[in-house]
Design a protein around this motif. Sequence first.
Motif, mmCIF file in Angstrom:
data_model
loop_
_atom_site.group_PDB
_atom_site.id
_atom_site.type_symbol
_atom_site.label_atom_id
_atom_site.label_comp_id
_atom_site.label_asym_id
_atom_site.label_seq_id
_atom_site.Cartn_x
_atom_site.Cartn_y
_atom_site.Cartn_z
ATOM 1 N N PHE A 270 59.740 43.955 24.475
ATOM 2 C CA PHE A 270 60.060 45.375 24.485
ATOM 3 C C PHE A 270 61.572 45.549 24.448
ATOM 4 C CE2 PHE A 270 55.840 45.234 26.331
ATOM 5 C CZ PHE A 270 55.214 46.311 25.727
ATOM 6 N N THR A 271 62.059 46.344 23.524
ATOM 7 C CA THR A 271 63.492 46.604 23.454
ATOM 8 C C THR A 271 63.919 47.358 24.707
ATOM 9 O OG1 THR A 271 63.175 48.700 22.276
ATOM 10 C CG2 THR A 271 63.453 46.720 20.941
ATOM 11 N N GLU A 272 65.144 47.170 25.107
ATOM 12 C CA GLU A 272 65.700 47.782 26.320
ATOM 13 C C GLU A 272 64.984 47.285 27.574
ATOM 14 O OE1 GLU A 272 66.421 52.048 26.015
ATOM 15 O OE2 GLU A 272 66.126 51.926 23.852
ATOM 16 N N GLY A 273 64.160 46.240 27.430
ATOM 17 C CA GLY A 273 63.546 45.592 28.578
ATOM 18 C C GLY A 273 62.513 46.411 29.319
ATOM 19 N N GLU A 274 61.934 47.429 28.682
ATOM 20 C CA GLU A 274 60.975 48.290 29.375
ATOM 21 C C GLU A 274 59.624 48.285 28.681
ATOM 22 O OE1 GLU A 274 63.063 52.053 29.212
ATOM 23 O OE2 GLU A 274 63.665 51.837 31.295
ATOM 24 N N ASN A 275 58.573 48.283 29.488
ATOM 25 C CA ASN A 275 57.236 48.519 28.950
ATOM 26 C C ASN A 275 56.547 49.542 29.845
ATOM 27 O OD1 ASN A 275 57.107 46.618 31.051
ATOM 28 N ND2 ASN A 275 55.087 45.933 30.401
ATOM 29 N N LEU A 276 57.174 50.705 29.938
ATOM 30 C CA LEU A 276 56.729 51.724 30.886
ATOM 31 C C LEU A 276 55.525 52.513 30.389
ATOM 32 C CD1 LEU A 276 60.231 53.119 31.940
ATOM 33 C CD2 LEU A 276 58.851 51.380 33.091
ATOM 34 N N TYR A 277 55.536 52.899 29.134
ATOM 35 C CA TYR A 277 54.550 53.855 28.633
ATOM 36 C C TYR A 277 53.406 53.203 27.867
ATOM 37 C CZ TYR A 277 58.566 56.640 29.838
ATOM 38 O OH TYR A 277 59.621 57.176 30.523
ATOM 39 N N VAL A 278 53.620 52.010 27.382
ATOM 40 C CA VAL A 278 52.556 51.253 26.728
ATOM 41 C C VAL A 278 52.633 49.824 27.251
ATOM 42 C CG1 VAL A 278 54.030 50.739 24.732
ATOM 43 C CG2 VAL A 278 51.565 50.522 24.520
ATOM 44 N N THR A 279 51.510 49.250 27.619
ATOM 45 C CA THR A 279 51.509 47.936 28.250
ATOM 46 C C THR A 279 51.456 46.815 27.215
ATOM 47 O OG1 THR A 279 49.091 47.856 28.407
ATOM 48 C CG2 THR A 279 50.290 48.893 30.236
ATOM 49 N N GLU A 280 51.810 45.620 27.649
ATOM 50 C CA GLU A 280 51.729 44.446 26.781
ATOM 51 C C GLU A 280 50.287 44.177 26.372
ATOM 52 O OE1 GLU A 280 52.931 39.707 26.923
ATOM 53 O OE2 GLU A 280 53.975 41.151 28.201
ATOM 54 N N GLU A 281 49.355 44.472 27.264
ATOM 55 C CA GLU A 281 47.933 44.283 26.965
ATOM 56 C C GLU A 281 47.497 45.148 25.783
ATOM 57 O OE1 GLU A 281 43.545 44.705 29.147
ATOM 58 O OE2 GLU A 281 45.368 45.350 30.173
ATOM 59 N N VAL A 282 47.951 46.401 25.757
ATOM 60 C CA VAL A 282 47.612 47.302 24.644
ATOM 61 C C VAL A 282 48.176 46.764 23.335
ATOM 62 C CG1 VAL A 282 48.003 49.597 23.678
ATOM 63 C CG2 VAL A 282 47.396 49.347 26.086
ATOM 64 N N VAL A 283 49.422 46.305 23.369
ATOM 65 C CA VAL A 283 50.051 45.753 22.164
ATOM 66 C C VAL A 283 49.290 44.521 21.689
ATOM 67 C CG1 VAL A 283 52.145 44.727 21.207
ATOM 68 C CG2 VAL A 283 52.316 46.668 22.772
ATOM 69 N N ASN A 284 48.896 43.650 22.612
ATOM 70 C CA ASN A 284 48.152 42.443 22.252
ATOM 71 C C ASN A 284 46.840 42.776 21.549
ATOM 72 O OD1 ASN A 284 49.899 40.426 23.120
ATOM 73 N ND2 ASN A 284 49.139 40.485 25.217
ATOM 74 N N LYS A 285 46.140 43.783 22.045
ATOM 75 C CA LYS A 285 44.864 44.168 21.435
ATOM 76 C C LYS A 285 45.058 44.651 20.004
ATOM 77 C CE LYS A 285 42.288 45.331 25.637
ATOM 78 N NZ LYS A 285 41.627 46.411 26.416
#
Length: 238
Positions: free
Chosen positions: A40-55
Amino acid sequence: MKRSLGYIKAFGLLAMVCLLYGFAEKRHKDRKISEISVRFTEGENLYVTEEVVNKLLIQNNGSASGIDKETLDLNRVEALLNQHDMIESAEVFLSLDGKLNATVGQRKPIGRVVGNSSYYLDRNGEIMPLSPNYSARVPLLFGFDGKNLKKAYPVVKSIREDEFLTRHITGLSRLKGDAYLLELREHDFQVYFGDSSNVALKFNNFKAFYKKAQKDKKLDTYKKVNLQFGDQVVCTKK
């Protein structure tokens, strides 16, 4: 005879190299994805999780090991990420070691509309839905809908880009004629901003007034502060 033998050897060597290259290329194409890496750019994954991106990346394959590198459509995967409500930009690529990489930039809210329906105004002036994962600490916007929110964008954007204004202003209320009232964190006097013209000038005047009144310990003596005249601040005392 020796020259002919040399040609034969050279041809045989070339054929062997081509064969090995073709074999390696086929093995490379047949390899599965080794793992997925999400940054995640700027080091944040506040609004969408890594799990969602992986799916979204594995496209219903169950796991990274089920993805064939040859059939993976990077453009399609990237488009799926960019269509997500919480993602502003995404880049997807394969590394030489078989890792599927995704660089994700999230949308940034700068204000939150409160009313019959709630949603964010993002830093690009677009409507952004609320996230189930994180609630942003941004100014609250009252009396707005999708039609008139755009007009307030320059005002809200200026607040979020200024440390002083972000610290002291907690809300913005819309009045008739698209004029605005600012709500302060620590004081109860009204700040009448007027419309969205001369935004920078009005805020500079407000900051100068606030700092001077704070120094003179007079902030609590005011009932209303009017910024609509642009070149001056008109104050009404209690």
